[in-house]
Design a protein around this motif. Structure first.
Motif, short mmCIF file in Angstrom:
data_model
loop_
_atom_site.label_atom_id
_atom_site.label_comp_id
_atom_site.label_asym_id
_atom_site.label_seq_id
_atom_site.Cartn_x
_atom_site.Cartn_y
_atom_site.Cartn_z
N GLY A 19 2.86 -1.27 -0.21
CA GLY A 19 2.73 0.11 -0.68
C GLY A 19 1.37 0.42 -1.29
N VAL A 20 0.90 -0.47 -2.19
CA VAL A 20 -0.41 -0.21 -2.80
C VAL A 20 -1.49 -0.23 -1.73
CG1 VAL A 20 -2.14 -1.15 -4.38
CG2 VAL A 20 0.27 -1.07 -5.08
N ILE A 22 -1.22 0.66 1.33
CA ILE A 22 -1.17 1.89 2.14
C ILE A 22 -1.79 3.06 1.38
CG2 ILE A 22 0.45 3.64 3.00
CD1 ILE A 22 2.10 1.30 4.15
N VAL A 23 -1.47 3.22 0.10
CA VAL A 23 -1.99 4.40 -0.61
C VAL A 23 -3.47 4.24 -1.00
CG1 VAL A 23 0.28 5.04 -1.47
CG2 VAL A 23 -1.22 3.68 -2.93
N THR A 24 -3.97 3.02 -0.96
CA THR A 24 -5.40 2.83 -1.26
C THR A 24 -6.23 2.63 0.00
OG1 THR A 24 -5.07 0.43 -1.45
CG2 THR A 24 -4.95 1.72 -3.50
N GLY A 25 -5.59 2.55 1.15
CA GLY A 25 -6.33 2.35 2.40
C GLY A 25 -6.66 0.90 2.69
N ARG A 26 -6.22 -0.01 1.83
CA ARG A 26 -6.55 -1.43 2.04
C ARG A 26 -5.64 -2.11 3.06
NH1 ARG A 26 -6.93 -1.87 -3.62
NH2 ARG A 26 -5.04 -3.09 -3.68
N GLN A 27 -4.44 -1.56 3.27
CA GLN A 27 -3.52 -2.18 4.23
C GLN A 27 -4.15 -2.14 5.62
OE1 GLN A 27 -0.61 -3.88 3.96
NE2 GLN A 27 -0.95 -4.22 6.13
N PHE A 29 -4.47 -2.28 9.65
CA PHE A 29 -3.84 -2.08 10.96
C PHE A 29 -4.76 -2.78 11.96
CE2 PHE A 29 -2.29 1.10 8.13
CZ PHE A 29 -0.98 1.36 8.53
N GLY B 43 -9.90 2.45 5.40
CA GLY B 43 -8.73 3.26 5.05
C GLY B 43 -8.68 4.56 5.83
N ILE B 83 -10.47 7.35 0.85
CA ILE B 83 -9.22 6.96 0.19
C ILE B 83 -9.47 5.81 -0.79
CG2 ILE B 83 -8.52 5.42 2.08
CD1 ILE B 83 -6.12 7.57 -0.03
N GLU B 84 -10.38 4.90 -0.41
CA GLU B 84 -10.67 3.75 -1.28
C GLU B 84 -11.31 4.22 -2.60
OE1 GLU B 84 -11.58 3.96 1.93
OE2 GLU B 84 -11.08 2.10 3.00
N GLN B 98 -2.07 8.78 -5.64
CA GLN B 98 -1.74 7.50 -4.99
C GLN B 98 -0.50 6.89 -5.64
OE1 GLN B 98 -5.68 5.77 -5.70
NE2 GLN B 98 -5.97 5.56 -3.48
N LEU B 102 3.17 6.18 -3.98
CA LEU B 102 3.79 4.86 -4.06
C LEU B 102 5.19 4.97 -4.66
CD1 LEU B 102 3.40 1.75 -3.79
CD2 LEU B 102 2.47 1.78 -6.11
N PHE B 107 5.70 7.50 2.48
CA PHE B 107 5.09 7.03 3.73
C PHE B 107 6.09 6.15 4.44
CE2 PHE B 107 3.85 4.41 0.11
CZ PHE B 107 4.41 3.20 0.44
N THR B 113 -1.16 8.22 6.02
CA THR B 113 -1.05 8.45 4.58
C THR B 113 -2.39 8.65 3.87
OG1 THR B 113 0.93 7.09 4.67
CG2 THR B 113 0.06 7.58 2.49
N PRO B 114 -3.41 7.83 4.15
CA PRO B 114 -4.69 8.08 3.48
C PRO B 114 -5.18 9.51 3.70
CG PRO B 114 -4.73 5.91 4.52
CD PRO B 114 -3.46 6.59 4.99
N ILE B 117 -3.08 11.96 1.64
CA ILE B 117 -3.44 11.92 0.21
C ILE B 117 -4.77 12.63 -0.02
CG2 ILE B 117 -4.10 10.37 -1.67
CD1 ILE B 117 -1.99 8.39 -0.66
#
Lengths: 771, 165
Positions: A19-20, A22-27, A29, B43, B83-84, B98, B102, B107, B113-114, B117
């Motif tokens: 989750g973190v 995804i919302v920070t863009g670090r996940q 793909f 991101g 997003i970062e 963010q 969460l 999502f 999602t980025p 947001i």
């Protein structure tokens, strides 16, 4: 009966582990991974719907600086994919606008594109065929030829129809029809017989936001490493392995949406692997489709045309169902015959008390883009047609559709067909209460005023309501294994669970945390790499809620048993008298005497539990779709104003995830394919005219209906340790039929037999066409 | 004379040489390619490539823009936040949006999602107290196929409610 037990994690909302990220863009793909030395692959595509390549000259492209590999049918390996394996990697006979003609691997994208432009191709253009009606006629253009030698289990490709059957039946006869009872007798016994054609045939775009990604690197001539944006990554080692005869490893980070569609990625995978082979051992090649490529050359949802006949009695009994349905599979068949089998099974589950059947399926090739898997898996397409034809009979007899569907749905102790062609016994899943509760929740009986009376009319706006139901026998089917490893103060889960949005990794982690009674942050999940984890069938068909959770639970129990055996020797307490909580093992009721895992497990030593799930075909899920639409009687525009997605899920594993899966019935050709979305093909050239996100229509943030969800809980006899059953695959599968019913209801019973019910079709039945 | 372009991304300054030689930023390079491939900020996603899906959205001087159809050479002197860059770089604290996404699990696949947001952030920067209709319009350029829209509304509205409290 309602589940009473309170769990620490099951049934509670918990943050997803990614989750973190995804919302920070670090996940990450696939396209975010750094693969050293990665070459960029681009594909030269046919501008013609049907042609033979007369000549192809790649000399200039091969000589360009930065070009590492150029592949045409001349140097491509003779690998084939599909069911049966018939679609070549590259072929001099191109079969749709966008068919692959050549590939280039180069040091960067611009060089690859320039190289494609330097390839000279001469075509002999052939007549093409775009619909099943014309394709099956004698003398129609041959999508595949006699020389392709397509055959399976003694059946040959004939009149552009692929041989029936898939690996689903094993060595048994293909399952592509249901013939039982006596349909003619059934029609005679009926109070009304309806006959006609319904089409869900335009083909739709499943719509994953992340285009398909595949990358390949040959480690040596026998070993291939692949990266794939896949919902079921273990299909790659299996299917690419079958096509190439090599040993394949797959690495799969998060997948940016799939909806069943980015599962095996088979053709893209073998095209990438073949190009990497031409490039040479040790040279990784990346193929990331553009959005227009995804929309016009990747695998779309199949189309269905049903010529049917249904008999029905006044009491709601369906006496007979017959006819032929034609699945348009385009140039490819990524398990379309398997979709036939499940379409028959899914219809049989819903119209389960019908004694007389004579329904036969045909899988027809056309000069359109290939078909793949998409949420609903054949049943959505066939039921959109067959249940719509059934509505004609219900209308003639003035029957309430809720009464009819509730009555005819499979009940405990009753048999239903599933994908093998055999019948299976429902051991106790009763959805009658779901029908009744959802009916009340939607206030159906006040909103439904009969087939020919709209719910309400306000000026030129007419409102109608519609309902339909879907069910699948997949949720407990096929195998899955899991390892749970205890080391020092960690619990490590080796589950073959990918993430493409359903949150199934969360359910697996919760299961293990619940079994050991620990915080979620103690549990770590391995990444998806096939060399690191055991194997599974994939998360398709709403399986994971049972298959992956069941395997993880068994592995966690096995690890806990071994931990207690170790602890027993150290603590001098019989293993059966121990319990554990928060990483402490102690005699039951005496936590003060406990020892932490780290004190029980020697350093540099793992305790590993193994768990397996064995598949069964007799646990069916069920989703009920209710909609209200508003039809503008002047413009024909349809707005979906209200929707309810409802089901009994046995046990809610994660409340947010279940709610969102039910809401997901709006997307991926669910509700929107009833009235809004679909491909538009140029009938002259065979070119897809709306292969961009601007031109292809679906609901956006500012055009959503009010959406209610209802997830009920009964105690179901499933292999999920908590009694849960997955529903994600089918949450929108009944929606198109519900939408068309609602539109006809708003129109006072006027009839439309083609999806999507766009304004032109509505104005036509209103007699306002051309005004 | 060598042409240079200066970008200000997530509080940091970057200078690139513009041209067609290896390593230079060509005139045709998109901002998305620059932030993904040169700055490693992955991101922001490449999906439609034509400004239609919102997956590549970044803040430019506080407005959400599609970086897949912005040329890097046009971004001289702009203040860009990806997003970062929403997360506090020192404390690691998430931006309230963010955190809300969460907490509301707003999502599913998370690929879009980025961008969602970022679009919501741009809206709240301009209008801290939008109506549901204004939120719907502000996000109408962001596609989501999983249907996480309803949870996204709840997440965004939770921020607005909190700011009123």
């Amino acid at each position: 009966m309602t589940t009473k037990k309170e769990y620490r994690h099951i049934g509670k909302n918990r943050h997803r582990q990614d989750g973190v990220g995804i919302v920070t863009g670090r996940q990450q793909f696939c396209d975010d991974l750094h693969i050293p030395g990665l070459l960029v692959m681009k594909v030269l595509r046919s501008p013609y719907a049907h042609a033979d390549i007369v000549s192809i000259d790649t000399t200039e492209a091969e000589a360009m600086t930065g070009v590492v590999a150029v592949m045409t049918y001349k140097n491509a390996p003779d690998w084939k994919v599909g069911t049966p394996a018939f679609r070549r990697v590259l072929d001099p006979h191109v079969k749709f606008v966008g068919d692959a003609v050549a590939t280039v691997a180069a040091v960067d994208e611009n060089t690859a594109i320039k190289a494609l432009e330097a390839i000279k191709v001469e075509y002999n253009v052939l007549p093409a065929v775009y619909n099943v009606r014309e394709s099956i006629l004698d003398g129609a253009p041959e999508v595949y030829r006699e020389s392709d030698n397509i055959q399976d289990k003694g059946n040959k490709y004939h009149n552009n129809q692929l041989p029936p059957g898939s690996y689903f039946e094993g060595p048994d006869a293909p399952f592509y029809f249901i013939k039982e009872g006596d349909v003619e007798k059934g029609y005679e016994e009926a109070d009304v017989v309806v006959e006609g054609t319904v089409e869900y045939a335009v083909g739709t775009f499943p719509g994953a936001p992340e285009p398909p990604f595949t990358a390949a690197r040959w480690e040596d001539e026998d070993h291939l490493t692949m990266w794939g944006s896949s919902q079921g990554p273990n299909m790659l080692p299996k299917l690419v392995g079958m096509a190439t005869g090599k040993r394949v490893t797959v690495i799969a980070p998060n997948c940016g949406g799939s909806y069943g569609n980015k599962d095996a990625l088979t053709y893209n995978s073998v095209l990438t692997a073949a190009t990497a082979l031409v490039a040479g051992v040790g040279k990784p090649v990346r193929f990331y489709m553009t959005k227009p490529e995804q929309m016009s050359a990747f695998e779309r949802r199949l189309g269905c045309t049903y010529d049917g006949k249904i008999g029905m009695k006044k009491d709601g009994t369906i006496t007979a169902i017959g006819g032929d349905f034609y699945f348009d599979t385009g140039v490819g068949s990524e398990l379309t015959q398997g979709q036939v089998a499940e379409a028959l099974g899914e219809t049989n589950l819903v119209l389960n008390h019908t004694p007389n059947w004579d329904v036969t399926a045909h899988v027809v090739c056309t000069n359109r883009q290939p078909v793949g898997i998409a949420r609903g898996f054949g049943g959505q397409e066939f039921k959109a047609c067959s249940l719509h034809l059934l509505s004609r009979a219900m209308k003639a007899l003035d029957l309430n559709p809720l009464d009819v569907f509730t009555m005819n749905f499979n009940k405990p102790g009753e048999l239903f067909y599933w994908r093998t062609g055999k019948k299976y016994l429902n051991p106790g899943l009763d959805y009658t209460n779901s029908f009744n509760e959802a009916r009340k929740r939607f206030d159906w009986d006040n909103r439904w005023k009969g087939w020919t009376t709209p719910s309400k009319v306000e000026g030129n706006k007419a409102y109608g309501v519609g309902f339909s139901v879907h069910a699948s026998g997949d949720p407990q089917s096929d195998e899955c294994s899991c390892y749970v490893r205890l080391e020092n103060d960690q619990i490590i889960v080796h589950s073959p669970t990918p993430e493409s949005g359903m949150g199934q990794r969360l359910a697996v982690a919760k299961t293990v945390a619940e079994t050991f009674d620990v915080d979620m942050n103690v549990v770590s999940m391995t990444k998806f790499e096939s060399l690191m984890n055991p194997v599974d069938f994939g998360l398709t068909g709403s399986r994971g809620t049972i298959t992956h959770v069941s395997a993880a639970y068994a592995a966690a129990c096995d690890a806990k048993k071994k931990l207690f055996e170790t602890a027993s020797k150290i603590m001098g307490v019989p293993a059966e008298e121990l319990e554990t909580k928060d990483m402490l093992v102690y005699p039951k009721g005496a936590p003060e005497k406990g020892l932490p895992f780290a004190a029980l497990i020697p350093p540099y030593f793992s305790i590993t539990g193994v768990g397996d799930h064995e598949g069964e075909f007799n646990r069916n899920n069920c989703v009920l779709n209710f909609v209200e639409v508003c039809v503008d009687l002047d413009t024909g525009k349809v707005v979906v104003t209200d929707a309810l997605g409802a089901s009994d899920v046995g046990k809610v594993m994660s409340p947010f995830e279940v709610k969102m899966q039910l809401e997901g019935g709006l997307g991926t050709n669910g509700i929107d394919s009833g009235h809004l979305e679909g491909y538009v093909l140029d009938p002259e050239t065979g070119r897809t005219m709306n292969n961009t996100m601007i031109d292809y229509k679906w609901s956006t943030f500012n055009s959503l209906p009010h959406f209610d969800t209802l997830a009920m809980e009964s105690v179901f006899p499933t292999a999920n340790p908590y009694g849960g059953i997955g529903i994600g695959e089918i949450t929108g599968a009944a929606a198109p039929a519900a939408v068309l019913m609602a539109i006809e209801n708003a129109l006072g019973g006027l009839e439309i037999n083609e999806y999507p019910a766009t304004p032109d079709k509505i104005l036509r039945v209103l007699g306002k066409e051309g005004r | 004379m060598e042409r240079l372009i200066k970008l200000h991304v997530n509080g940091n300054d970057y200078t690139f040489s513009v041209g067609n030689a290896i390593g230079q930023v060509p005139e045709s390079e998109t901002l998305l390619d620059t932030i993904r491939n040169r700055l490693g900020l992955t991101g922001s996603k490449l999906a439609c490539g034509e400004g239609a899906c919102g997956c590549c959205s970044v803040l430019m001087d506080g407005k959400a823009v599609s970086s897949c159809i912005m040329l890097t050479v046009e971004c001289e002197g702009k203040d860009i936040v990806t997003i970062e860059g929403l997360q506090n770089p020192v404390t690691g604290e998430l931006d309230p949006l963010q955190q809300a996404f969460l907490d509301y699990n707003a999502f599913q696949c998370g690929f879009c999602t980025p961008g969602i947001i970022i679009a919501a952030k741009a809206l709240l920067l301009e209008n801290p107290n939008p109506t549901r209709k204004e939120i719907e319009e502000a996000l109408a350029g962001n596609y989501c196929r999983c249907i996480s829209h309803y949870q996204a509304f709840d997440a965004i509205e939770s921020i607005i409610e909190r700011s009123k409290a």
